[in-house]
Structures are given as structure tokens and as C-alpha cells.
Design a protein around this motif. Sequence first.
Motif, PDB file in Angstrom:
ATOM      1  N   CYS A   6      -6.202  16.024  15.087  1.00  0.00           N
ATOM      2  CA  CYS A   6      -5.210  15.082  14.566  1.00  0.00           C
ATOM      3  C   CYS A   6      -5.754  14.304  13.376  1.00  0.00           C
ATOM      4  CB  CYS A   6      -4.768  14.126  15.671  1.00  0.00           C
ATOM      5  SG  CYS A   6      -3.282  13.183  15.298  1.00  0.00           S
ATOM      6  N   ILE A   7      -6.993  13.848  13.485  1.00  0.00           N
ATOM      7  CA  ILE A   7      -7.626  13.120  12.375  1.00  0.00           C
ATOM      8  C   ILE A   7      -7.732  14.017  11.146  1.00  0.00           C
ATOM      9  CG2 ILE A   7      -9.767  12.027  11.594  1.00  0.00           C
ATOM     10  CD1 ILE A   7     -10.216  11.239  14.591  1.00  0.00           C
ATOM     11  N   GLN A   8      -8.195  15.212  11.344  1.00  0.00           N
ATOM     12  CA  GLN A   8      -8.392  16.127  10.211  1.00  0.00           C
ATOM     13  C   GLN A   8      -7.066  16.544   9.577  1.00  0.00           C
ATOM     14  OE1 GLN A   8     -10.856  19.146  12.102  1.00  0.00           O
ATOM     15  NE2 GLN A   8     -12.735  18.127  11.429  1.00  0.00           N
ATOM     16  N   LYS A   9      -6.045  16.781  10.402  1.00  0.00           N
ATOM     17  CA  LYS A   9      -4.737  17.149   9.873  1.00  0.00           C
ATOM     18  C   LYS A   9      -4.097  15.980   9.114  1.00  0.00           C
ATOM     19  CE  LYS A   9      -3.957  21.444  11.187  1.00  0.00           C
ATOM     20  NZ  LYS A   9      -3.612  22.531  10.225  1.00  0.00           N
TER      21      LYS A   9
ATOM     22  N   ALA B  88       0.855  -1.186   0.000  1.00  0.00           N
ATOM     23  CA  ALA B  88       0.000   0.000   0.000  1.00  0.00           C
ATOM     24  C   ALA B  88       0.887   1.231   0.000  1.00  0.00           C
ATOM     25  CB  ALA B  88      -0.913   0.014   1.231  1.00  0.00           C
ATOM     26  N   GLU B  89       0.274   2.373  -0.221  1.00  0.00           N
ATOM     27  CA  GLU B  89       0.988   3.639  -0.137  1.00  0.00           C
ATOM     28  C   GLU B  89       0.634   4.322   1.182  1.00  0.00           C
ATOM     29  OE1 GLU B  89       1.777   7.737  -2.739  1.00  0.00           O
ATOM     30  OE2 GLU B  89       0.311   6.254  -3.433  1.00  0.00           O
ATOM     31  N   VAL B  90       1.626   4.959   1.788  1.00  0.00           N
ATOM     32  CA  VAL B  90       1.385   5.791   2.965  1.00  0.00           C
ATOM     33  C   VAL B  90       1.132   7.202   2.445  1.00  0.00           C
ATOM     34  CG1 VAL B  90       2.245   6.586   5.193  1.00  0.00           C
ATOM     35  CG2 VAL B  90       2.995   4.375   4.292  1.00  0.00           C
ATOM     36  N   LEU B  91      -0.101   7.654   2.580  1.00  0.00           N
ATOM     37  CA  LEU B  91      -0.452   8.962   2.012  1.00  0.00           C
ATOM     38  C   LEU B  91      -0.075  10.120   2.928  1.00  0.00           C
ATOM     39  CD1 LEU B  91      -3.978   8.408   0.411  1.00  0.00           C
ATOM     40  CD2 LEU B  91      -1.737   8.364  -0.687  1.00  0.00           C
ATOM     41  N   GLY B  92      -0.039   9.883   4.222  1.00  0.00           N
ATOM     42  CA  GLY B  92       0.295  10.962   5.147  1.00  0.00           C
ATOM     43  C   GLY B  92      -0.176  10.627   6.542  1.00  0.00           C
ATOM     44  N   GLY B  93       0.203  11.474   7.480  1.00  0.00           N
ATOM     45  CA  GLY B  93      -0.195  11.261   8.861  1.00  0.00           C
ATOM     46  C   GLY B  93       0.070  12.499   9.688  1.00  0.00           C
ATOM     47  N   HIS B  94      -0.375  12.453  10.924  1.00  0.00           N
ATOM     48  CA  HIS B  94      -0.189  13.613  11.798  1.00  0.00           C
ATOM     49  C   HIS B  94      -0.016  13.144  13.232  1.00  0.00           C
ATOM     50  CE1 HIS B  94      -0.319  17.894  12.629  1.00  0.00           C
ATOM     51  NE2 HIS B  94      -1.120  17.662  13.659  1.00  0.00           N
ATOM     52  N   LEU B  95       0.833  13.865  13.968  1.00  0.00           N
ATOM     53  CA  LEU B  95       1.070  13.613  15.386  1.00  0.00           C
ATOM     54  C   LEU B  95       0.776  14.883  16.165  1.00  0.00           C
ATOM     55  CD1 LEU B  95       4.527  11.865  14.946  1.00  0.00           C
ATOM     56  CD2 LEU B  95       2.403  10.696  15.597  1.00  0.00           C
ATOM     57  N   ASN B  96       0.091  14.752  17.300  1.00  0.00           N
ATOM     58  CA  ASN B  96      -0.083  15.919  18.160  1.00  0.00           C
ATOM     59  C   ASN B  96      -0.357  15.478  19.597  1.00  0.00           C
ATOM     60  OD1 ASN B  96      -2.836  15.302  18.444  1.00  0.00           O
ATOM     61  ND2 ASN B  96      -3.572  17.160  17.463  1.00  0.00           N
ATOM     62  N   SER B  97      -0.601  16.437  20.455  1.00  0.00           N
ATOM     63  CA  SER B  97      -0.944  16.173  21.848  1.00  0.00           C
ATOM     64  C   SER B  97      -2.052  17.126  22.268  1.00  0.00           C
ATOM     65  CB  SER B  97       0.278  16.386  22.748  1.00  0.00           C
ATOM     66  OG  SER B  97      -0.095  16.353  24.117  1.00  0.00           O
ATOM     67  N   GLY B  98      -2.898  16.655  23.159  1.00  0.00           N
ATOM     68  CA  GLY B  98      -3.926  17.526  23.716  1.00  0.00           C
ATOM     69  C   GLY B  98      -3.423  18.369  24.868  1.00  0.00           C
ATOM     70  N   GLY B  99      -2.142  18.204  25.235  1.00  0.00           N
ATOM     71  CA  GLY B  99      -1.557  19.024  26.280  1.00  0.00           C
ATOM     72  C   GLY B  99      -2.098  18.760  27.670  1.00  0.00           C
ATOM     73  N   GLN B 100      -2.868  17.651  27.819  1.00  0.00           N
ATOM     74  CA  GLN B 100      -3.520  17.344  29.097  1.00  0.00           C
ATOM     75  C   GLN B 100      -4.338  18.537  29.599  1.00  0.00           C
ATOM     76  OE1 GLN B 100      -1.097  14.907  31.816  1.00  0.00           O
ATOM     77  NE2 GLN B 100       0.400  14.683  30.170  1.00  0.00           N
ATOM     78  N   ARG B 101      -5.030  19.151  28.653  1.00  0.00           N
ATOM     79  CA  ARG B 101      -5.913  20.282  28.944  1.00  0.00           C
ATOM     80  C   ARG B 101      -7.281  20.009  28.308  1.00  0.00           C
ATOM     81  NH1 ARG B 101      -1.681  20.920  31.131  1.00  0.00           N
ATOM     82  NH2 ARG B 101      -0.513  22.853  31.504  1.00  0.00           N
ATOM     83  N   ASN B 102      -8.293  20.769  28.713  1.00  0.00           N
ATOM     84  CA  ASN B 102      -9.622  20.703  28.093  1.00  0.00           C
ATOM     85  C   ASN B 102     -10.175  19.277  28.021  1.00  0.00           C
ATOM     86  OD1 ASN B 102      -9.503  23.524  27.571  1.00  0.00           O
ATOM     87  ND2 ASN B 102      -8.288  23.126  25.720  1.00  0.00           N
ATOM     88  N   GLY B 103     -10.098  18.574  29.125  1.00  0.00           N
ATOM     89  CA  GLY B 103     -10.592  17.200  29.188  1.00  0.00           C
ATOM     90  C   GLY B 103      -9.518  16.163  28.991  1.00  0.00           C
ATOM     91  N   GLY B 104      -8.375  16.566  28.447  1.00  0.00           N
ATOM     92  CA  GLY B 104      -7.262  15.644  28.305  1.00  0.00           C
ATOM     93  C   GLY B 104      -6.521  15.496  29.617  1.00  0.00           C
ATOM     94  N   SER B 105      -5.975  14.304  29.864  1.00  0.00           N
ATOM     95  CA  SER B 105      -5.247  14.046  31.102  1.00  0.00           C
ATOM     96  C   SER B 105      -4.190  12.993  30.834  1.00  0.00           C
ATOM     97  CB  SER B 105      -6.210  13.561  32.195  1.00  0.00           C
ATOM     98  OG  SER B 105      -6.706  12.275  31.870  1.00  0.00           O
ATOM     99  N   MET B 106      -3.551  12.506  31.882  1.00  0.00           N
ATOM    100  CA  MET B 106      -2.568  11.448  31.711  1.00  0.00           C
ATOM    101  C   MET B 106      -3.198  10.206  31.075  1.00  0.00           C
ATOM    102  SD  MET B 106       0.676  11.012  32.176  1.00  0.00           S
ATOM    103  CE  MET B 106       1.190  12.132  33.492  1.00  0.00           C
ATOM    104  N   THR B 107      -4.466   9.942  31.377  1.00  0.00           N
ATOM    105  CA  THR B 107      -5.117   8.719  30.902  1.00  0.00           C
ATOM    106  C   THR B 107      -6.252   8.951  29.917  1.00  0.00           C
ATOM    107  OG1 THR B 107      -6.582   8.742  32.829  1.00  0.00           O
ATOM    108  CG2 THR B 107      -4.540   7.485  33.019  1.00  0.00           C
ATOM    109  N   ALA B 108      -6.623  10.178  29.663  1.00  0.00           N
ATOM    110  CA  ALA B 108      -7.754  10.460  28.772  1.00  0.00           C
ATOM    111  C   ALA B 108      -7.352  11.470  27.701  1.00  0.00           C
ATOM    112  CB  ALA B 108      -8.938  11.004  29.565  1.00  0.00           C
ATOM    113  N   PRO B 109      -7.792  11.260  26.460  1.00  0.00           N
ATOM    114  CA  PRO B 109      -7.442  12.189  25.389  1.00  0.00           C
ATOM    115  C   PRO B 109      -8.299  13.450  25.393  1.00  0.00           C
ATOM    116  CG  PRO B 109      -8.785  10.425  24.506  1.00  0.00           C
ATOM    117  CD  PRO B 109      -8.561  10.107  25.958  1.00  0.00           C
ATOM    118  N   ASN B 110      -7.720  14.538  24.984  1.00  0.00           N
ATOM    119  CA  ASN B 110      -8.413  15.791  24.721  1.00  0.00           C
ATOM    120  C   ASN B 110      -9.134  15.629  23.386  1.00  0.00           C
ATOM    121  OD1 ASN B 110      -8.992  18.343  23.630  1.00  0.00           O
ATOM    122  ND2 ASN B 110      -7.204  19.317  24.537  1.00  0.00           N
TER     123      ASN B 110
END
Length: 421
Positions: free
Chosen positions: A288-291, A259-281
Amino acid sequence: MNRRVVITGMGITAPNGIGLPAFEIALKEGISGIRKEPELEKLKFRCQVAGRPQVTEEMLQNNFTSLELKDLNSSGIVYGVLAGMEAWRDAGLEGDSDETDYDSGIIFGTGILGVDKFREAIHLIDDKNTRRLGSTSVVQTMASGISAYLNSKTGCGNMVTTNSSACTTGTEAVIQAYERIKCGKAKRILAGSCGESGPYIWGGFDAMRILPYQYNERPQESSRPMSASAAGFVPGSGAGALVLEEYESARKRGAKIYAEVLGGHLNSGGQRNGGSMTAPNSEAVVRCIQKAMEEAGVSPGEIDSINGHLTATGKDTTEIRNWSEALQRKGNDFPLINSLKGWTGHGLSASGSMECVAAVLQIKNDFVFGNANCEDLHPDIKAITGRRNVPTKTHFRRVNTVIKASFGFGDVNGVVVFRSL
């Protein structure tokens, strides 16, 4: 530079199948690799089931020298070398040259290596018997030991490193390899990740009471992503590996292309706005999905299938909401979605790479594997996806574009898009 990047080799060490042929059969036929672990029962773990690859002596002999096996006590290195060398050979790269290959590199991640070796070392040091540690204790306990082991067998002279981002590790490795090849800094990279087995890896999660204990006598029913009766993630382990290669290089040497790898994105929610050590922002997840789609140059309507993170916890419903918002698709328009973790457990640092292998196999061989233990689909998920888009059995159909996501401990995210060539 903007070079195309393709996948020319893959390897897998999974609880439900070691090697691509066995793993593909397990996906298509719905074979679970989750078993009751007598060691966990003896240690009085609440959760006594897990996903552990069934490595044979023959596999070890075929991939390690007798000297390497003498002191080898790291399951992560075993899993990573089995998967990595299968991918390397699958790509037609034997690695037996005496010359360093400066066009090839390795990005192979892990969470932690050599826990059992550490335990052995502690006892030997306490007993003032350090001479018995062996010459491989350092390489087995340093995080980059897995990339070092693989490089001793492949002779890569480009970037050789180990990344670590919790459950996002494997997907992150694939994206980092894609970016390096795309910008012309390497022709090919062996990308992947591994995760160790055993009570010293899984004990902390059992102590957190986030593992299911209700299914100790029914292990294959224990991992239930997207299910209304999901009771927590099942601990797992293993390794996945992919050889990413610049398209022109692959074409010139006549390599097969998955297959071809068309692209991807990496980011972090900064553990803010609902994000935490165990839960995603959720805002960061949607972004991340849209980017990733923007980087890949695909529209939401082009996505045929989603391979989600989906760990069988209360966050599954939140993840589905995030997918719907990011893609602006729901009901009958929602893509088919699946989670490997129902069949293997949660491989932690190995999960992203194992799931990337599963996602790409679907593209290459025209199927979408079903979800384990999901007959009782969570009603909040059903309201978004509809019933038919969360299959419990394999769908044999053409798959052109798959989007795969990993969301890791510490609020870190990775999303990658694969397409048929």
C-alpha cells in the motif's frame, strides 16, 4: 483525465484543540487532550482516561439551529459538523446559496453514529413511548446522518455519501475524494470523518483489555506511541475535515491552497499471511505504501516526514519495520516520523482525517510536531529509525512532502501523499 487536486480548506474538532488555530498551537507546543473521565471511573472501566473534544455551548449555537439542538444527542454529528463547516468556510464556501451546487460533493465517514440516541430510543420503545423519540432520531442514528447534516448546510449536489472502514475511514475518504476530482467527476469535495465519544463506544475495547489502565491518575502520560513502555491505545474521538478541489477551480476563484494531494492507495491484506481482524498483513501494508508513492509519482527519498498510524500497541514496531522496507530507508536516512495519537488518543473512525489535517498543517506552516511520551523509544524501533528521527519536540523546518497512513480493524489500509505547492 488527470486533474491536479489541492486542499483549499480544513477543519478540526480534536481533544487537544477545536478549530485550526487552537489545534496548531497544541501541535507545536505539545498540548495533550487526554483527560481522566469521571464517567468511566464511575462505571468501573479499567482504563479511565480518554480523548474527548471540549465542545462549548457557543460552538453549538454557531453551527446548529435551535431546532437542531433541541433533540441532538449524537456527539459524532456535533464533532463532524463543527469540523466540516469550519473547513467549508475556510475554503471560502459559505453555503448560503439557495441553489444546489452540482460541482461540489461530500464524502464524510464514520464508524457508528448516535449510540446514545439508540440507548434513549430503546428505553422509550420499551416504555411504549415512541412519540418522545423526536423527529431527528433517524438522521442521528443512520451512518450517513453526518453527510446528510453537512449537506443541509452546504447544498452540495454532487456525490454525497458516508464511508466506513474502521480506523482507515478518514484517510479513505480523502483518497476517494481525490480520485473523484482527479477523473473530472467533481470540482470539489468536503472529505473527512468523525468518531463518537463515550462508554458505549469505548466499552468493547476496555473489555478486550487493549487499553492502558496504569495511567488513570496520569492521563497525559497514558498514550505512548513507539515507546518501550506503551501499554495500549487510549480511546479518543473527534473529527477532521478537508476540502479537496480541482486545482484550476481553486486558482480561478483565488482560493488559498494548503497543499497538493499527489496520490494515494487503498488495499486490504485479506486477513491472510499474518493479517487478521486486529492485525495488519505486513506484505499488504508495504504494498500500500509503495503503490501510494507510485500513484503520487514520488520516490522514497523525497519523503520528508511520515505521519504514521502508530497506536501505542505492540504493533508499532511492526509498522516501523514495514515503513523501512517500503521506503528502503533506515538509520539516519529514515524520515522524521510522528503519531498524533500521543496527544489525542486513538480517534478510531475519526483518526485518519484528524491526522490528515495535522499532516497538512505541517506542510503549510513548516514544522514537524513531536511525539508524546516517547523519551523511552522502543529499542527495536530505535535500531531502525535512529533516535533523532522520532522527535519528542517540534522541529521547525521546511516540509515539502508528507506521507500519511492509516491501518484499520479488519486488515484495511490507506496511504496518501501530500506536497507543498
